[in-house]
Design a protein around this motif. Structure first.
Motif, PDB file in Angstrom:
ATOM      1  N   GLU A  99     -20.751 -17.800 -33.765  1.00 22.90           N
ATOM      2  CA  GLU A  99     -21.925 -18.773 -32.992  1.00 22.90           C
ATOM      3  C   GLU A  99     -23.173 -19.680 -34.252  1.00 22.90           C
ATOM      4  O   GLU A  99     -23.024 -20.311 -34.037  1.00 22.90           O
ATOM      5  N   GLN A 100     -22.977 -19.052 -35.484  1.00 19.94           N
ATOM      6  CA  GLN A 100     -23.837 -19.555 -36.236  1.00 19.94           C
ATOM      7  C   GLN A 100     -23.270 -21.024 -36.362  1.00 19.94           C
ATOM      8  O   GLN A 100     -24.030 -22.412 -36.903  1.00 19.94           O
ATOM      9  N   ILE A 101     -22.049 -21.281 -36.689  1.00 18.84           N
ATOM     10  CA  ILE A 101     -20.802 -22.290 -37.238  1.00 18.84           C
ATOM     11  C   ILE A 101     -21.029 -23.287 -35.588  1.00 18.84           C
ATOM     12  O   ILE A 101     -21.303 -25.220 -36.078  1.00 18.84           O
ATOM     13  N   THR A 102     -21.708 -22.844 -35.293  1.00 22.88           N
ATOM     14  CA  THR A 102     -21.175 -23.880 -33.777  1.00 22.88           C
ATOM     15  C   THR A 102     -22.951 -24.654 -33.022  1.00 22.88           C
ATOM     16  O   THR A 102     -22.769 -25.622 -32.394  1.00 22.88           O
ATOM     17  N   PHE A 108     -21.102  -8.497 -34.724  1.00 24.06           N
ATOM     18  CA  PHE A 108     -21.609  -9.268 -36.302  1.00 24.06           C
ATOM     19  C   PHE A 108     -20.687 -11.112 -36.507  1.00 24.06           C
ATOM     20  O   PHE A 108     -20.889 -11.736 -36.898  1.00 24.06           O
ATOM     21  N   ALA A 109     -19.655 -10.319 -36.186  1.00 29.55           N
ATOM     22  CA  ALA A 109     -18.391 -11.453 -36.080  1.00 29.55           C
ATOM     23  C   ALA A 109     -18.421 -12.795 -35.300  1.00 29.55           C
ATOM     24  O   ALA A 109     -18.628 -13.861 -35.493  1.00 29.55           O
ATOM     25  N   ALA A 110     -19.382 -12.151 -34.476  1.00 31.41           N
ATOM     26  CA  ALA A 110     -19.566 -13.216 -33.248  1.00 31.41           C
ATOM     27  C   ALA A 110     -20.962 -13.952 -33.217  1.00 31.41           C
ATOM     28  O   ALA A 110     -20.939 -15.204 -33.277  1.00 31.41           O
ATOM     29  N   HIS A 111     -21.177 -13.594 -34.095  1.00 29.16           N
ATOM     30  CA  HIS A 111     -22.529 -13.991 -34.229  1.00 29.16           C
ATOM     31  C   HIS A 111     -22.346 -15.009 -35.598  1.00 29.16           C
ATOM     32  O   HIS A 111     -23.057 -15.754 -35.505  1.00 29.16           O
ATOM     33  N   LEU A 112     -21.475 -15.150 -36.590  1.00 30.68           N
ATOM     34  CA  LEU A 112     -21.730 -15.622 -37.544  1.00 30.68           C
ATOM     35  C   LEU A 112     -20.561 -16.707 -37.078  1.00 30.68           C
ATOM     36  O   LEU A 112     -21.202 -18.188 -37.365  1.00 30.68           O
ATOM     37  N   TYR A 140     -29.833 -10.756 -43.091  1.00 28.12           N
ATOM     38  CA  TYR A 140     -29.097 -11.687 -42.406  1.00 28.12           C
ATOM     39  C   TYR A 140     -27.761 -12.663 -43.594  1.00 28.12           C
ATOM     40  O   TYR A 140     -28.336 -12.941 -44.598  1.00 28.12           O
ATOM     41  N   LEU A 141     -26.905 -12.432 -43.070  1.00 31.22           N
ATOM     42  CA  LEU A 141     -26.002 -13.359 -43.904  1.00 31.22           C
ATOM     43  C   LEU A 141     -25.688 -15.509 -43.010  1.00 31.22           C
ATOM     44  O   LEU A 141     -25.205 -15.144 -41.880  1.00 31.22           O
ATOM     45  N   ASN A 142     -25.648 -16.146 -43.135  1.00 28.19           N
ATOM     46  CA  ASN A 142     -25.798 -17.221 -42.606  1.00 28.19           C
ATOM     47  C   ASN A 142     -24.801 -18.350 -43.946  1.00 28.19           C
ATOM     48  O   ASN A 142     -24.971 -18.532 -44.698  1.00 28.19           O
ATOM     49  N   LEU A 143     -24.091 -18.891 -42.568  1.00 27.25           N
ATOM     50  CA  LEU A 143     -22.743 -19.466 -43.072  1.00 27.25           C
ATOM     51  C   LEU A 143     -23.444 -20.394 -43.844  1.00 27.25           C
ATOM     52  O   LEU A 143     -22.888 -21.076 -45.804  1.00 27.25           O
ATOM     53  N   ARG A 144     -24.204 -21.706 -43.528  1.00 29.09           N
ATOM     54  CA  ARG A 144     -24.886 -22.446 -43.676  1.00 29.09           C
ATOM     55  C   ARG A 144     -25.870 -22.316 -45.471  1.00 29.09           C
ATOM     56  O   ARG A 144     -25.977 -23.238 -46.383  1.00 29.09           O
ATOM     57  N   GLY A 145     -26.004 -21.317 -45.522  1.00 31.10           N
ATOM     58  CA  GLY A 145     -26.361 -20.549 -46.940  1.00 31.10           C
ATOM     59  C   GLY A 145     -25.750 -19.931 -47.758  1.00 31.10           C
ATOM     60  O   GLY A 145     -25.817 -20.390 -48.886  1.00 31.10           O
ATOM     61  N   TRP A 146     -24.751 -19.379 -47.153  1.00 30.60           N
ATOM     62  CA  TRP A 146     -24.127 -19.410 -48.356  1.00 30.60           C
ATOM     63  C   TRP A 146     -22.946 -20.262 -48.945  1.00 30.60           C
ATOM     64  O   TRP A 146     -22.632 -20.330 -50.289  1.00 30.60           O
TER      65      TRP A 146
END
Length: 163
Positions: free
Chosen positions: A101-104, A95-99, A32-38
C-alpha cells in the motif's frame, strides 16, 4: 558527545548516512518500515557482504489501529500472552499488504519501483533481514551501527516521539 537531532538544525539522515559509510553492519529497531524512507539508505547496504557478517537487521514494531490493539490485548489475556502461528502468519501478511500500500500511495515513480526492487534484492541476498515484533506495539527509533574501530566500535542513535 551527545547530540540531539531535531531535523531542523541537526539532520539525522545526513549523520546516519555518514556513519553507515564507515560501518560494516547495522541493527535498526523502528515502529514503521517505510519503503520510501528505506531508499534514503539502501545504497549504503548494497555493497555489504552478508557472508562476512555485513548485514542490516531491522526489527519493525508495527503499530496497530486502536481497535486491533484492544482485541489483541483481550486475546493475549485469554491465551496467556502467546500468539499462535496462524495469528503470526496473518499479521505478517497484513504487514506485507501495508508495504504494498505504501508504494501505491500518491503516484508511484520509477524511483519508487526501483527502490522496491532493491529492497527485494537485498532481502533475497540476505543483506537485509526484516523481522516483525508482534507481542505488543513497539514504537521505537534505534539505529546501531557497527564498525572496526577500537575506540568507537558501536555508534547508536536513539529517538523518541515524547520529547
Amino acid at each position: 558527545m551527545t547530540r540531539i537531532f531535531d531535523n531542523i538544525e541537526q539532520d539525522l539522515l545526513t549523520t546516519l548516512r555518514g556513519t553507515m559509510q564507515v560501518s560494516n553492519r547495522a541493527d535498526f529497531c523502528v515502529g514503521y518500515l517505510n519503503l520510501r524512507g528505506w531508499q534514503a539508505v539502501d545504497d549504503l547496504v548494497q555493497p555489504w557482504n552478508p557472508d562476512a557478517g555485513q548485514i542490516c537487521r531491522v526489527l519493525v514494531g508495527m503499530q496497530r489501529p486502536p481497535h486491533e490493539e484492544i482485541r489483541e490485548l483481550y486475546r493475549q489475556t485469554a491465551e496467556g500472552g502467546l500468539i499462535d502461528n496462524a495469528t503470526a502468519s496473518r499479521l505478517k501478511k497484513q504487514f506485507a499488504a501495508h508495504l504494498r500500500e505504501q508504494i501505491t500511495l500518491g503516484i508511484p515513480t520509477g524511483q519508487d519501483e526501483a527502490g522496491l526492487r532493491r529492497l527485494a534484492q537485498q532481502l533475497r541476498a540476505k543483506q537485509l533481514v526484516v523481522k516483525l515484533f508482534l507481542p505488543y506495539p513497539l514504537h521505537a527509533k534505534l539505529y546501531l551501527l557497527f564498525r572496526d574501530d577500537i575506540n568507537n566500535p558501536i555508534t547508536g542513535f536513539v529517538g523518541s516521539s515524547n520529547l
